[in-house]
Design an enzyme around this catalytic site. Structure first.
Site, PDB file in Angstrom:
ATOM      1  N   ASP A 172       1.037  -1.185   0.218  1.00 27.09           N
ATOM      2  CA  ASP A 172      -0.326   0.030  -0.092  1.00 27.09           C
ATOM      3  C   ASP A 172       0.880   1.096   0.398  1.00 27.09           C
ATOM      4  OD1 ASP A 172      -2.361  -1.797   0.008  1.00 27.09           O
ATOM      5  OD2 ASP A 172      -2.677  -1.108   2.155  1.00 27.09           O
ATOM      6  N   SER A 223       7.333   3.971   5.017  1.00 27.01           N
ATOM      7  CA  SER A 223       8.506   3.994   5.042  1.00 27.01           C
ATOM      8  C   SER A 223       8.726   4.149   3.348  1.00 27.01           C
ATOM      9  CB  SER A 223      10.006   3.109   4.998  1.00 27.01           C
ATOM     10  OG  SER A 223      11.456   3.664   4.643  1.00 27.01           O
ATOM     11  N   HIS A 256       4.554  -7.682  -0.140  1.00 23.40           N
ATOM     12  CA  HIS A 256       4.847  -8.953  -1.077  1.00 23.40           C
ATOM     13  C   HIS A 256       5.519  -9.126  -2.462  1.00 23.40           C
ATOM     14  CE1 HIS A 256       0.766  -9.735   1.894  1.00 23.40           C
ATOM     15  NE2 HIS A 256       1.239  -8.148   2.288  1.00 23.40           N
TER      16      HIS A 256
END
Length: 294
Positions: free
Chosen positions: A97, A255, A153
């Site tokens: 995200d 981050s 991911h």
């Protein structure tokens, strides 16, 4: 032409001062320490304080709603089915995200982190053979805000044989800092991960970049957490295999991940600076062969 400093609003300048003109390393150690304290009451207080500064903190999307530490909240898992992954083999999906930062074509080996602030790929990826693969390729900066889901991911079917950990500073990686600190990503703590696949002319590399407060990266396929206290080798050999969408690891705090791809990839429509993206959504289109075991 106004300088980048003149273009900043007063609020942006205050933000920059509060998050960067302080002992970043020691503040990072402190927040790392306090975020691991196992206390439901303290955790509630810390989350309440965090919510004063973080927008859109959607804890209702998490698998669990009660946390024993702030770190557990930072690294929360999401409910099943909230991030469907596009499985077309020629589609590279977002690994996390994020808010899209700078993105576009790499000019030779020059990448622009912000207007007027270029860096050479070799300054970020200190491996000539690997960095040279992305000459005239494409790149995208994916910023994980502190309120977002912190796990990342695999964007393609792939294997990973090595992680190159590069210790560095802990500058904030928000847009304000990027306007002020030249070659910021090349100064911060980071890891370089080439995603191996069966296509001889296609290559993708992820560069997770840590930042202030909890400069820590945990990879599910490595025994050690990579943080400011890590004393092991910089080049870490491994043997990990992933299907697209498999979890690779997580940040202990928001981050950035920079994704590099060879020039046979192009961005999907709608991928532009400032746009939000979810893990599993289409990011790049190219000619990618599914990874096969031999």
């Amino acid at each position: 032409m106004e300088t980048s400093i003149q273009q900043l609003t007063k609020r942006e300048q205050i933000n920059f001062l509060l998050t960067n003109r302080i002992p970043r390393r020691w503040l990072t150690f402190f927040v790392g320490w306090i975020s691991q304290i196992q206390s439901p009451l303290l955790t509630k207080v810390l989350i309440w304080i965090w919510q004063l500064f973080a927008d859109d903190l959607r804890l209702q999307d998490a698998k669990k709603r009660k946390f024993s530490s702030l770190g557990e909240c930072f690294t929360r898992e999401l409910k099943d089915g909230l991030r469907p992954v596009v499985q077309h083999p020629d589609t590279v999906t977002s690994p996390c995200d994020a808010i899209v930062g700078a993105c576009g074509k790499i000019q030779g080996t020059q990448v622009f982190q912000a207007k007027g602030f270029p860096y050479d790929i070799s300054e970020l990826i200190p491996d000539f053979h690997l960095s040279h693969k992305y000459r005239d390729g494409v790149f995208i900066t994916l910023r994980l805000k502190s309120s977002m889901y912190h796990r990342f991911h695999a964007p393609v079917d792939c294997s990973v044989s090595k992680v190159n950990y590069i210790s560095g500073d802990t500058w904030n990686v928000n847009p304000v800092a990027l306007k002020r600190v030249e070659k910021l990503f090349c100064k911060n703590e980071r890891a370089v991960i080439e995603l191996n696949n069966d296509h001889p002319t296609s290559s993708i590399t992820l560069v997770p970049v840590a930042a202030i407060l909890v400069a820590s990266m945990k990879f599910n396929f490595l025994a050690d957490t990579l943080d400011l206290k890590y004393q092991g080798p910089n080049e870490i050999e491994c043997d990990a295999q992933f299907k697209k969408g498999d979890e690779m690891g997580y940040f202990q705090h928001g981050s950035t991940i920079i994704l590099f791809a060879t020039n046979n990839y192009s961005f999907f429509e709608g991928i532009e600076t400032g746009s939000p993206i979810k893990m599993g959504q289409p990011l790049l289109s190219g000619h990618l062969t599914r990874f096969r075991k031999h």
